[in-house]
Design an enzyme around this catalytic site. Sequence first.
Site, PDB file in Angstrom:
ATOM      1  N   GLY A  10       0.765  -1.354  -0.023  1.00 19.39           N
ATOM      2  CA  GLY A  10       0.059   0.226  -0.024  1.00 19.39           C
ATOM      3  C   GLY A  10       0.824   1.203  -0.085  1.00 19.39           C
ATOM      4  NE  ARG A  14      -5.794   5.484   6.050  1.00 16.48           N
ATOM      5  CZ  ARG A  14      -5.992   4.295   6.799  1.00 16.48           C
ATOM      6  NH1 ARG A  14      -6.697   4.229   7.791  1.00 16.48           N
ATOM      7  NH2 ARG A  14      -5.656   3.035   6.217  1.00 16.48           N
ATOM      8  N   GLY A  77      -6.595  -4.152  -2.290  1.00 11.59           N
ATOM      9  CA  GLY A  77      -7.136  -4.502  -0.929  1.00 11.59           C
ATOM     10  C   GLY A  77      -6.289  -5.678  -0.610  1.00 11.59           C
ATOM     11  CB  THR A  78      -5.522  -6.504   3.164  1.00 10.60           C
ATOM     12  OG1 THR A  78      -7.082  -6.750   3.588  1.00 10.60           O
ATOM     13  CG2 THR A  78      -4.903  -5.273   3.487  1.00 10.60           C
ATOM     14  NE  ARG A 329      34.113  14.547   9.917  1.00 13.92           N
ATOM     15  CZ  ARG A 329      34.557  15.204   9.000  1.00 13.92           C
ATOM     16  NH1 ARG A 329      35.274  16.345   9.280  1.00 13.92           N
ATOM     17  NH2 ARG A 329      34.729  14.746   7.804  1.00 13.92           N
TER      18      ARG A 329
HETATM   19  C1  UD1 Z   1      -6.480  -3.176   8.037  1.00 13.41           C
HETATM   20  C2  UD1 Z   1      -7.570  -4.201   8.240  1.00 13.41           C
HETATM   21  C3  UD1 Z   1      -8.417  -3.663   9.466  1.00 13.41           C
HETATM   22  C4  UD1 Z   1      -7.650  -3.949  10.585  1.00 13.41           C
HETATM   23  C5  UD1 Z   1      -6.067  -2.877  10.539  1.00 13.41           C
HETATM   24  C6  UD1 Z   1      -5.080  -3.511  11.556  1.00 13.41           C
HETATM   25  C7  UD1 Z   1      -8.447  -4.817   6.097  1.00 13.41           C
HETATM   26  C8  UD1 Z   1      -9.323  -4.602   4.986  1.00 13.41           C
HETATM   27  N1  UD1 Z   1      -8.395  -4.048   7.205  1.00 13.41           N
HETATM   28  O1  UD1 Z   1      -6.835  -1.819   7.955  1.00 13.41           O
HETATM   29  O2  UD1 Z   1      -9.398  -4.876   9.682  1.00 13.41           O
HETATM   30  O3  UD1 Z   1      -7.932  -3.464  11.867  1.00 13.41           O
HETATM   31  O4  UD1 Z   1      -5.500  -3.462   9.066  1.00 13.41           O
HETATM   32  O5  UD1 Z   1      -4.267  -2.252  11.395  1.00 13.41           O
HETATM   33  O6  UD1 Z   1      -7.391  -5.618   5.937  1.00 13.41           O
HETATM   34  N2  UD1 Z   1      -1.791  -3.644   1.680  1.00 13.41           N
HETATM   35  C9  UD1 Z   1      -1.383  -4.231   0.636  1.00 13.41           C
HETATM   36  N3  UD1 Z   1      -2.251  -4.076  -0.615  1.00 13.41           N
HETATM   37  C10 UD1 Z   1      -3.253  -3.507  -0.625  1.00 13.41           C
HETATM   38  C11 UD1 Z   1      -3.926  -2.750   0.444  1.00 13.41           C
HETATM   39  C12 UD1 Z   1      -2.893  -2.831   1.610  1.00 13.41           C
HETATM   40  O7  UD1 Z   1      -0.167  -4.715   0.565  1.00 13.41           O
HETATM   41  O8  UD1 Z   1      -4.029  -3.538  -1.744  1.00 13.41           O
HETATM   42  C13 UD1 Z   1      -1.037  -3.391   2.856  1.00 13.41           C
HETATM   43  C14 UD1 Z   1      -0.640  -2.190   3.311  1.00 13.41           C
HETATM   44  O9  UD1 Z   1       0.717  -1.762   2.680  1.00 13.41           O
HETATM   45  C15 UD1 Z   1      -0.449  -2.394   4.828  1.00 13.41           C
HETATM   46  C16 UD1 Z   1      -1.394  -3.483   5.079  1.00 13.41           C
HETATM   47  O10 UD1 Z   1      -1.755  -4.018   4.053  1.00 13.41           O
HETATM   48  O11 UD1 Z   1       1.028  -2.726   5.371  1.00 13.41           O
HETATM   49  C17 UD1 Z   1      -2.718  -2.988   5.655  1.00 13.41           C
HETATM   50  O12 UD1 Z   1      -3.393  -1.965   4.759  1.00 13.41           O
HETATM   51  P1  UD1 Z   1      -4.053  -0.559   5.169  1.00 13.41           P
HETATM   52  O13 UD1 Z   1      -4.563  -0.041   4.057  1.00 13.41           O
HETATM   53  O14 UD1 Z   1      -3.207  -0.014   6.282  1.00 13.41           O
HETATM   54  O15 UD1 Z   1      -5.441  -1.233   6.135  1.00 13.41           O
HETATM   55  P2  UD1 Z   1      -6.201  -0.517   7.436  1.00 13.41           P
HETATM   56  O16 UD1 Z   1      -6.916   0.452   6.648  1.00 13.41           O
HETATM   57  O17 UD1 Z   1      -5.257  -0.153   8.354  1.00 13.41           O
HETATM   58 MG    MG Z   2      -3.189   0.039   8.451  1.00 10.89          MG
END
Ligand code: UD1
Ligand code: MG
Length: 455
Positions: A10, A14, A77-78, A329
Amino acid sequence: MLEVIILAAGQGSRMQSSTPKVLHTLSGRPLVAHVLQTARRLNADRIHVVVGYGAEAVQSAVASADVQCHLQAEQLGTGHAVKQAISSCQPTSTVLVLFGDVPLITEKALRSVLAKAETGVAMLSATLPNPAGYGRVVRSAAGEFVAVVEERDATPEQRALQEINTGVLAAKAERLVGWLDRVRNQNAQAEYYLPDVLGLASEDGMRVEVVCSDDDFDTQGVNTPQQLEQLERLHQGALADQLMNGGVRVSDRSRLDIRGRLQCGRDVRIDINVVIEGDVALGDAVSIGANCILCDSQVGDGAQILPFSYLAGASVSAGAVIGPYARLRPGSVIDEKAKVGNFVEVKNAHVGKGAKASHLAYLGDADIGPGANVGAGTITCNYDGAEKHRTVLGENVFVGSNSTLVAPLTIESGGFVAAGSTITDDVKTDQLAVARGRQRNVDGWQRPVKPSESE
Ligand code: UD1
Ligand code: MG
């Protein structure tokens, strides 16, 4: 077989930054590096990292023989992110999913999730006084897990729930594949949510084991600069507590930052506003004054680092006194009981036992013999515009104030340099070198006067 998948694709919109979120640093290291370090402690057979936004930079931050990266070209998405890696996992492996933006997750918590995952699927939850932004854990009247609902999809009643999804889950790869294929993106963010697999599992009648974390802040995620600052302060406070538990006298736990590893002997004192970077080792009874920065340096027993000093790549022996306002240094080696005082800069130089440079000097590419005394305003001219050269001062050499030592130069032991000299030729043992214009006193000198006064 255990395989860990770390999600790090991601952008972290934010954070309002063009740096990929997982490369923002906590305690001096990228968020994802903390997660990777914890993952390694589990002795996983394979570690997968899903990269996407800033893929090259993230990939080079995690690059290592035991890490396999997978590209998630579009961040959908995750759940979609896990899909990119799971096809490389053995179907019978237990897969543990970690989020690259939850940096302080503990080995202990992960082990308890893995223990529960043996029979099915397990997740890690936490109860937070302020659960805003997290997915909430929805349970049945009987207290059984039902689903995770993201804040943006939640009803007001669900938003009031304080038990949150930390993001950590574990299950057999073949099971995860099946659920991930069924995850849809009909939700507020039009994303494929990983936690939906937990809802699907419970719909299928499988028991979802929920491990509740009892830590105060280890499960917190970083989504905004404020969350990063808060987590940094909590983590730094915990590091300061660890030091104090070991007997270190820390003046203020909120004014010490450790961005690396700090080892301390007994009776160490650390005053306010001290920053530690890289590997720093302090011997017994060392004191670090206010506003000092120490990077990759060692300080021997009883040495004092006085306020406002900056040490990088330096080695200071027992009983030496550095500062205030000293700069050491890389390659600075200060022997026992030597003194490097205010506004003295030392680089790639060895200052011998008991030698002193008490004020306003530059010692670069130099060997200062034991007991030597370097006067205020003395500099080594180590650079001729093309190359660096060494200055060697023997034992007990005395260099008078405001001297210019033009390297390459050797002043043998007991040599004496008169103040204000520019020394270009070697000085032999016990010689006095004077290299300055002679003073001439003019009798009856008439001061110049302004023309208006002379009329
Ligand atoms: C996510 C969870 C939420 C949880 C929270 C905990 C989901 C949908 N939501 O929300 O339930 O309470 O984390 O911290 O999972 N990422 C990817 N690819 C993507 C999207 C995200 O690799 O397409 C990675 C991001 O880099 C990050 C992690 O997944 O490291 C979580 O993503 P983020 O967007 O921060 O999710 P939250 O809104 O925090
Ligand atoms: Mg997060």
